[in-house]
Design an enzyme around this catalytic site. Sequence first.
Site, PDB file in Angstrom:
ATOM      1  N   GLY A 130      46.840  24.271  25.610  1.00 22.74           N
ATOM      2  CA  GLY A 130      45.503  24.696  26.035  1.00 22.74           C
ATOM      3  C   GLY A 130      45.565  25.784  27.076  1.00 22.74           C
ATOM      4  O   GLY A 130      44.867  25.711  28.087  1.00 22.74           O
ATOM      5  N   ARG A 141      42.553  29.484  28.351  1.00 21.34           N
ATOM      6  CA  ARG A 141      41.392  29.580  29.277  1.00 21.34           C
ATOM      7  C   ARG A 141      41.435  28.461  30.308  1.00 21.34           C
ATOM      8  O   ARG A 141      42.264  27.542  30.230  1.00 21.34           O
ATOM      9  CB  ARG A 141      40.085  29.550  28.492  1.00 21.34           C
ATOM     10  CG  ARG A 141      39.754  28.178  27.925  1.00 21.34           C
ATOM     11  CD  ARG A 141      38.377  28.198  27.278  1.00 21.34           C
ATOM     12  NE  ARG A 141      37.864  26.851  27.187  1.00 21.34           N
ATOM     13  CZ  ARG A 141      37.101  26.413  26.202  1.00 21.34           C
ATOM     14  NH1 ARG A 141      36.768  27.208  25.221  1.00 21.34           N
ATOM     15  NH2 ARG A 141      36.652  25.169  26.212  1.00 21.34           N
ATOM     16  N   ASP A 196      46.783  22.994  16.675  1.00 18.50           N
ATOM     17  CA  ASP A 196      45.824  21.954  17.071  1.00 18.50           C
ATOM     18  C   ASP A 196      46.648  20.784  17.596  1.00 18.50           C
ATOM     19  O   ASP A 196      47.345  20.111  16.840  1.00 18.50           O
ATOM     20  CB  ASP A 196      44.994  21.542  15.844  1.00 18.50           C
ATOM     21  CG  ASP A 196      43.984  20.456  16.188  1.00 18.50           C
ATOM     22  OD1 ASP A 196      44.136  19.788  17.237  1.00 18.50           O
ATOM     23  OD2 ASP A 196      43.036  20.280  15.408  1.00 18.50           O
ATOM     24  N   TYR A 215      36.804   9.458  27.338  1.00 20.49           N
ATOM     25  CA  TYR A 215      37.556  10.397  28.202  1.00 20.49           C
ATOM     26  C   TYR A 215      38.370   9.621  29.254  1.00 20.49           C
ATOM     27  O   TYR A 215      39.558   9.878  29.453  1.00 20.49           O
ATOM     28  CB  TYR A 215      36.562  11.346  28.863  1.00 20.49           C
ATOM     29  CG  TYR A 215      37.175  12.470  29.659  1.00 20.49           C
ATOM     30  CD1 TYR A 215      37.841  13.519  29.030  1.00 20.49           C
ATOM     31  CD2 TYR A 215      37.070  12.495  31.050  1.00 20.49           C
ATOM     32  CE1 TYR A 215      38.389  14.564  29.769  1.00 20.49           C
ATOM     33  CE2 TYR A 215      37.618  13.536  31.794  1.00 20.49           C
ATOM     34  CZ  TYR A 215      38.278  14.564  31.151  1.00 20.49           C
ATOM     35  OH  TYR A 215      38.822  15.595  31.881  1.00 20.49           O
TER      36      TYR A 215
HETATM   37  P1  NAD Z   1      38.520  24.056  29.037  1.00 19.01           P
HETATM   38  O1  NAD Z   1      37.593  23.463  28.053  1.00 19.01           O
HETATM   39  O2  NAD Z   1      38.176  25.330  29.686  1.00 19.01           O
HETATM   40  O3  NAD Z   1      39.990  24.206  28.442  1.00 19.01           O
HETATM   41  C1  NAD Z   1      40.567  23.247  27.610  1.00 19.01           C
HETATM   42  C2  NAD Z   1      41.640  23.917  26.814  1.00 19.01           C
HETATM   43  O4  NAD Z   1      42.225  22.955  25.925  1.00 19.01           O
HETATM   44  C3  NAD Z   1      41.091  25.063  25.956  1.00 19.01           C
HETATM   45  O5  NAD Z   1      41.977  26.147  26.009  1.00 19.01           O
HETATM   46  C4  NAD Z   1      41.071  24.451  24.567  1.00 19.01           C
HETATM   47  O6  NAD Z   1      41.200  25.389  23.518  1.00 19.01           O
HETATM   48  C5  NAD Z   1      42.279  23.533  24.627  1.00 19.01           C
HETATM   49  N1  NAD Z   1      42.212  22.512  23.576  1.00 19.01           N
HETATM   50  C6  NAD Z   1      41.282  21.548  23.437  1.00 19.01           C
HETATM   51  N2  NAD Z   1      41.522  20.852  22.299  1.00 19.01           N
HETATM   52  C7  NAD Z   1      42.613  21.407  21.730  1.00 19.01           C
HETATM   53  C8  NAD Z   1      43.331  21.157  20.540  1.00 19.01           C
HETATM   54  N3  NAD Z   1      42.976  20.181  19.695  1.00 19.01           N
HETATM   55  N4  NAD Z   1      44.411  21.918  20.265  1.00 19.01           N
HETATM   56  C9  NAD Z   1      44.788  22.924  21.099  1.00 19.01           C
HETATM   57  N5  NAD Z   1      44.139  23.216  22.243  1.00 19.01           N
HETATM   58  C10 NAD Z   1      43.063  22.469  22.542  1.00 19.01           C
HETATM   59  O7  NAD Z   1      38.712  22.911  30.122  1.00 19.01           O
HETATM   60  P2  NAD Z   1      39.538  22.829  31.486  1.00 19.01           P
HETATM   61  O8  NAD Z   1      38.579  22.408  32.509  1.00 19.01           O
HETATM   62  O9  NAD Z   1      40.368  24.030  31.676  1.00 19.01           O
HETATM   63  O10 NAD Z   1      40.458  21.564  31.140  1.00 19.01           O
HETATM   64  C11 NAD Z   1      41.881  21.583  31.161  1.00 19.01           C
HETATM   65  C12 NAD Z   1      42.367  20.156  31.392  1.00 19.01           C
HETATM   66  O11 NAD Z   1      41.938  19.717  32.683  1.00 19.01           O
HETATM   67  C13 NAD Z   1      41.816  19.150  30.403  1.00 19.01           C
HETATM   68  O12 NAD Z   1      42.818  18.205  30.069  1.00 19.01           O
HETATM   69  C14 NAD Z   1      40.714  18.463  31.181  1.00 19.01           C
HETATM   70  O13 NAD Z   1      40.453  17.166  30.718  1.00 19.01           O
HETATM   71  C15 NAD Z   1      41.309  18.469  32.564  1.00 19.01           C
HETATM   72  N6  NAD Z   1      40.338  18.311  33.647  1.00 19.01           N
HETATM   73  C16 NAD Z   1      39.369  19.263  33.874  1.00 19.01           C
HETATM   74  C17 NAD Z   1      38.467  19.073  34.923  1.00 19.01           C
HETATM   75  C18 NAD Z   1      37.406  20.063  35.257  1.00 19.01           C
HETATM   76  O14 NAD Z   1      36.598  19.787  36.165  1.00 19.01           O
HETATM   77  N7  NAD Z   1      37.327  21.205  34.603  1.00 19.01           N
HETATM   78  C19 NAD Z   1      38.541  17.927  35.707  1.00 19.01           C
HETATM   79  C20 NAD Z   1      39.533  16.992  35.439  1.00 19.01           C
HETATM   80  C21 NAD Z   1      40.427  17.205  34.412  1.00 19.01           C
END
Ligand code: NAD
Length: 250
Positions: free
Chosen positions: A12, A15, A63, A155
């Site tokens: 991932g 972004r 994926d 989640y």
């Molecule tokens: P985001 O949605 O911006 O990024 C998520 C990334 O994961 C994207 O690049 C997406 O394409 C990729 N992804 C999702 N499903 C996929 C798949 N099946 N195959 C390949 N890639 C896949 O979200 P983010 O905030 O950058 O999240 C990153 C991580 O941090 C995640 O695990 C999320 O649960 C965790 N997180 C985020 C927050 C927050 O506040 N943003 C808080 C706690 C944890």
Amino acid sequence: MKLAGKTALVTGGSRGIGRAIVWALAQEGARVAFVYRSDSEAAEQLVKDLELDQRESMAIQADVSEADSAERVVQQVQEAWEQIDILVNNAGIVRDGLLATMDTEQWQQVIDTNLGSVYHFSRAVTRPMMSQRHGRIINISSVASHFGNPGQANYAASKGGIEGMTRCLAAELGRRGITVNAVAPGFIETDMTEEIRNVAEKEIIKHVSCRRLGRPEDIAHATAFLASDEASYITGHVLVIDGGLTLGGL
Ligand code: NAD
């Protein structure tokens, strides 16, 4: 340059938090391969931006919820760069809804993406890391698994599972020179939180001691540290990075 000569794989990575982690690892000197799901334009742009900064990277489409994706991705990185020193399991999704109306697909998609991918990718790198007698696995969890947020049973279950798995793998792999840790972010400014930020940003900030939302870089720098040799005695740990959100004080 804490990571000079190291090779990293980030899921991932095109972004949000993943992108910031790719940058942080690269700026510490690592060659970084990252997995993106569908936005090839963003992935290609990131490779170009890193190249302009004299950093070596590689974008791989996959994926991560599919069982066979990890072996293919790991093989591709090994063919190009021979080894993988650092794995960051970052890819994740939310599909919120109250359990009473949550359908099986909504449950399964989140479990397969957030938790299944950590199993598949960690498993794929474990043997090579064991032979190298060196490795770093960093799993991105969430403080949502420490709260009881209505609508996030899927989640929270996936992230709680990640933290349990982190401790078990740390216990299994420490003697091989491999550390396994989790990072649990609070509210970070990314696409994932855009909807809730639009309606509740001010209210959320009132509960954060640092009085601001987190930035992807706040997570990325700590991840780069956990990936370094300096963190060789930290394992099985869940590092909460939430600006004090979960302290629970007034
Ligand atoms: P985001 O949605 O911006 O990024 C998520 C990334 O994961 C994207 O690049 C997406 O394409 C990729 N992804 C999702 N499903 C996929 C798949 N099946 N195959 C390949 N890639 C896949 O979200 P983010 O905030 O950058 O999240 C990153 C991580 O941090 C995640 O695990 C999320 O649960 C965790 N997180 C985020 C927050 C927050 O506040 N943003 C808080 C706690 C944890």
